[in-house]
Design an enzyme around this catalytic site. Sequence first.
Site, short mmCIF file in Angstrom:
data_model
loop_
_atom_site.label_atom_id
_atom_site.label_comp_id
_atom_site.label_asym_id
_atom_site.label_seq_id
_atom_site.Cartn_x
_atom_site.Cartn_y
_atom_site.Cartn_z
N LYS A 132 -3.42 1.28 13.84
CA LYS A 132 -2.17 0.87 13.17
C LYS A 132 -1.38 2.09 12.70
CE LYS A 132 1.03 -1.17 11.00
NZ LYS A 132 2.14 -1.81 11.66
N CYS A 191 7.48 1.57 5.93
CA CYS A 191 6.18 1.99 6.46
C CYS A 191 6.12 3.31 7.21
CB CYS A 191 5.63 0.88 7.33
SG CYS A 191 5.30 -0.59 6.35
N GLU A 207 -0.96 -5.64 11.14
CA GLU A 207 0.23 -6.37 11.59
C GLU A 207 1.22 -5.39 12.24
OE1 GLU A 207 0.79 -9.67 11.86
OE2 GLU A 207 2.33 -8.69 13.03
N ALA A 218 0.05 3.85 15.76
CA ALA A 218 1.18 3.17 16.40
C ALA A 218 2.47 3.52 15.66
CB ALA A 218 0.95 1.66 16.40
N THR A 264 0.86 -1.20 0.00
CA THR A 264 0.00 0.00 0.00
C THR A 264 0.89 1.24 0.00
OG1 THR A 264 -0.08 -0.23 2.42
CG2 THR A 264 -1.98 -1.03 1.19
N THR A 268 2.73 4.95 -1.03
CA THR A 268 2.19 6.30 -1.19
C THR A 268 1.88 6.55 -2.67
OG1 THR A 268 3.59 6.98 0.65
CG2 THR A 268 2.72 8.74 -0.72
P1 NAD Z 1 5.57 -6.41 -0.07
O1 NAD Z 1 5.70 -5.44 -1.17
O2 NAD Z 1 6.78 -7.09 0.48
O3 NAD Z 1 4.56 -7.58 -0.50
C1 NAD Z 1 3.33 -7.34 -1.11
C2 NAD Z 1 3.10 -8.44 -2.15
O4 NAD Z 1 1.77 -8.32 -2.66
C3 NAD Z 1 4.01 -8.33 -3.38
O5 NAD Z 1 4.77 -9.54 -3.51
C4 NAD Z 1 3.04 -8.15 -4.57
O6 NAD Z 1 3.46 -8.81 -5.74
C5 NAD Z 1 1.77 -8.76 -4.03
N1 NAD Z 1 0.54 -8.30 -4.69
C6 NAD Z 1 0.14 -7.03 -4.94
N2 NAD Z 1 -1.08 -7.02 -5.53
C7 NAD Z 1 -1.45 -8.32 -5.67
C8 NAD Z 1 -2.61 -8.96 -6.20
N3 NAD Z 1 -3.66 -8.25 -6.68
N4 NAD Z 1 -2.66 -10.31 -6.20
C9 NAD Z 1 -1.62 -11.03 -5.69
N5 NAD Z 1 -0.51 -10.48 -5.17
C10 NAD Z 1 -0.42 -9.14 -5.14
O7 NAD Z 1 4.81 -5.64 1.10
P2 NAD Z 1 4.90 -5.92 2.69
O8 NAD Z 1 6.12 -5.29 3.24
O9 NAD Z 1 4.62 -7.35 2.94
O10 NAD Z 1 3.68 -5.03 3.20
C11 NAD Z 1 2.35 -5.42 2.94
C12 NAD Z 1 1.44 -4.55 3.79
O11 NAD Z 1 1.71 -4.78 5.18
C13 NAD Z 1 1.62 -3.04 3.57
O12 NAD Z 1 0.35 -2.43 3.71
C14 NAD Z 1 2.50 -2.62 4.73
O13 NAD Z 1 2.28 -1.27 5.10
C15 NAD Z 1 2.04 -3.54 5.84
N6 NAD Z 1 3.04 -3.84 6.87
C16 NAD Z 1 4.33 -4.08 6.52
C17 NAD Z 1 5.25 -4.42 7.51
C18 NAD Z 1 6.70 -4.70 7.18
O14 NAD Z 1 7.48 -4.88 8.09
N7 NAD Z 1 7.09 -4.78 5.92
C19 NAD Z 1 4.84 -4.54 8.85
C20 NAD Z 1 3.51 -4.30 9.15
C21 NAD Z 1 2.61 -3.95 8.15
C1 UGA Z 2 8.04 -0.73 12.18
C2 UGA Z 2 7.30 -0.94 13.50
O1 UGA Z 2 8.27 -1.08 14.56
C3 UGA Z 2 6.41 -2.18 13.46
O2 UGA Z 2 5.66 -2.30 14.66
C4 UGA Z 2 5.46 -2.05 12.27
O3 UGA Z 2 4.66 -3.22 12.16
C5 UGA Z 2 6.25 -1.86 10.99
O4 UGA Z 2 7.09 -0.68 11.11
C6 UGA Z 2 5.38 -1.60 9.78
O5 UGA Z 2 4.23 -1.23 9.90
O6 UGA Z 2 5.96 -1.75 8.71
P1 UGA Z 2 10.18 -1.82 11.04
O7 UGA Z 2 10.02 -0.70 10.06
O8 UGA Z 2 10.35 -3.19 10.52
O9 UGA Z 2 8.90 -1.85 12.01
O10 UGA Z 2 11.44 -1.54 11.96
P2 UGA Z 2 11.71 -0.69 13.29
O11 UGA Z 2 12.43 -1.53 14.24
O12 UGA Z 2 10.50 -0.01 13.77
O13 UGA Z 2 12.73 0.41 12.76
C7 UGA Z 2 12.33 1.42 11.86
C8 UGA Z 2 13.47 2.40 11.67
O14 UGA Z 2 13.69 3.15 12.85
C9 UGA Z 2 14.81 1.73 11.35
O15 UGA Z 2 15.48 2.48 10.38
C10 UGA Z 2 15.55 1.75 12.67
O16 UGA Z 2 16.94 1.72 12.54
C11 UGA Z 2 15.07 3.07 13.23
N1 UGA Z 2 15.15 3.14 14.72
C12 UGA Z 2 14.42 2.30 15.48
C13 UGA Z 2 15.96 4.09 15.30
O17 UGA Z 2 16.63 4.89 14.60
N2 UGA Z 2 16.01 4.17 16.66
C14 UGA Z 2 15.28 3.34 17.47
O18 UGA Z 2 15.38 3.47 18.72
C15 UGA Z 2 14.47 2.39 16.85
#
Ligand code: NAD
Ligand code: UGA
Length: 477
Positions: free
Chosen positions: A225, A281, A170, A228, A93, A95
Amino acid sequence: MKIKNICCIGAGYVGGPTMAVIAEKCQDIQINVVDVNKDRINKWNSDNLDELPIYEPGLDEIIKNSRGKNLHFSNLIEEKIALADMVFISVNTPTKNKGLGAGKASNLKWVEECARQVAKYSIGHTIIVEKSTLPVRTAEVIKSILNEAKNSNLGNNFPKKTFDVLSNPEFLSEGSAINDLINPDRVLIGGDNPEAIESLTTIYKYWVPEEKILQTNIWSSELAKLTANAFLAQRISSINSISALCESTGADVREVSRAIGSDSRIGTKFLDSGPGFGGSCFKKDILNLVYLADFFGLPEVATFWESVVKLNSWHQHRISKLITKNLFGTLSNKKIIILGFAFKANTNDTRESAAIQICRDLLEEGAFLIIHDPKVYQNQIEIDLNRKIFQNNQVDDNSGNAREGNWSFANNLSSIFKDADAVVILTEWDIYKTINWDEVSKLMRRPAWVFDTRSIIKAIDIKKSGLNFWQIGDGLR
Ligand code: NAD
Ligand code: UGA
């Protein structure tokens, strides 16, 4: 309703590990993870577990145990949706980069596409779970797409289509995803049908204590979410702003963090000053919050949250500027070693990594960078920097200085320090913590600098080496 078959659309950083853990904990549920990306699915199915598409400690072991039993990866989206009684939407998702809300609002085209696919291919009753991070009220969009399908008739042999929509964001962090999924602080489930909420709750109850499973209305869950992530990022921008003040006043940001963190109302976590937050994110989710606040006529709220992102960007440029300043104001023809390119340790993810902006700034100043990261591949860095790697036979006719503004990749640390003017630590990988600075110092060109943006070097370990040392937020140096 007891769930027997799950389909997760999106085999990315969230879909893959989350489904792997559910599969391990709920062995009586069949789980199909589907994706449009064939290459990604092939990697999830690879016999060589080193080739999994994402690096996450402990993931390979879980995949080994469940794959082929109750966990399957494929491109068979339509077929697996039809089989499922619960469908997780776990797609990207990002920007929006054009049109209404460009630069701030989330692009929901992939989520919408999933809703349409579920509307078309599902059979009987299906619970749709929003796992992706979404703007508040997205469930409304999904419901209205699904409503259109409710009345469609597949013939007498098929039951009528019905749907429930739940929000189950998540909270895992990359690098500790498996532990976060197995021992979550909380699981959040938002919805309006108690029966559907119960179905999902039952799955989590296989391994998560009931008191950690929070049930809310769907809008609170969606907004919680975004909130947070905004709060977490805000803490980092707050401490990074203080690191700059520490450097100007003689204070030490680590001591300030410790002092404020021991106030139980503030808490110790997320107070490490660094090169600026990265990851896919934080920035996108805050900008989404900014967009929503503007959309709902709350410009002061929007400005407040936008400042968190602006401070982060300012802080990254601040670091590249001070490196340049300490190297006599010019990086032209200077060799700088970059240690770490991932946005944090224990992941191969470089999305929004602070290293990207800082490296671009240094290249712009004419530096020649040697970049090392134990998990990030050279081709990913080429994409992120939008610059091909330097070839040794490259010649610059005018200045003879072909390396200026170029970069090269190092597979390991041996001999990369030779004739370097500076080392910049951007990711806190463990292997950088044990570097012998006395040895490194003998190889570098004097006067030589080490810039530690992650506070991983103990001043005492580098003191005798004769290297100039800068550490984030250390005002005494
Ligand atoms: P990602 O880009 O790694 O994975 C998304 C996958 O979805 C891709 O492999 C893409 O090919 C697939 N996809 C897209 N449209 C599709 C469709 N119509 N049918 C089938 N497959 C399709 O993304 P991600 O990092 O896993 O993040 C997914 C979501 O979770 C985002 O909204 C993100 O904000 C959220 N999120 C991510 C994290 C993280 O640590 N990366 C943590 C919490 C929440
Ligand atoms: C973050 C959140 O921590 C998760 O809870 C959330 O699910 C996720 O985003 C998401 O929605 O994608 P993530 O991005 O994987 O997780 O990693 P973080 O550990 O949060 O670190 C994010 C960034 O902040 C990194 O660049 C890290 O180095 C930096 N950071 C973190 C700092 O500079 N200082 C800190 O004390 C902590």
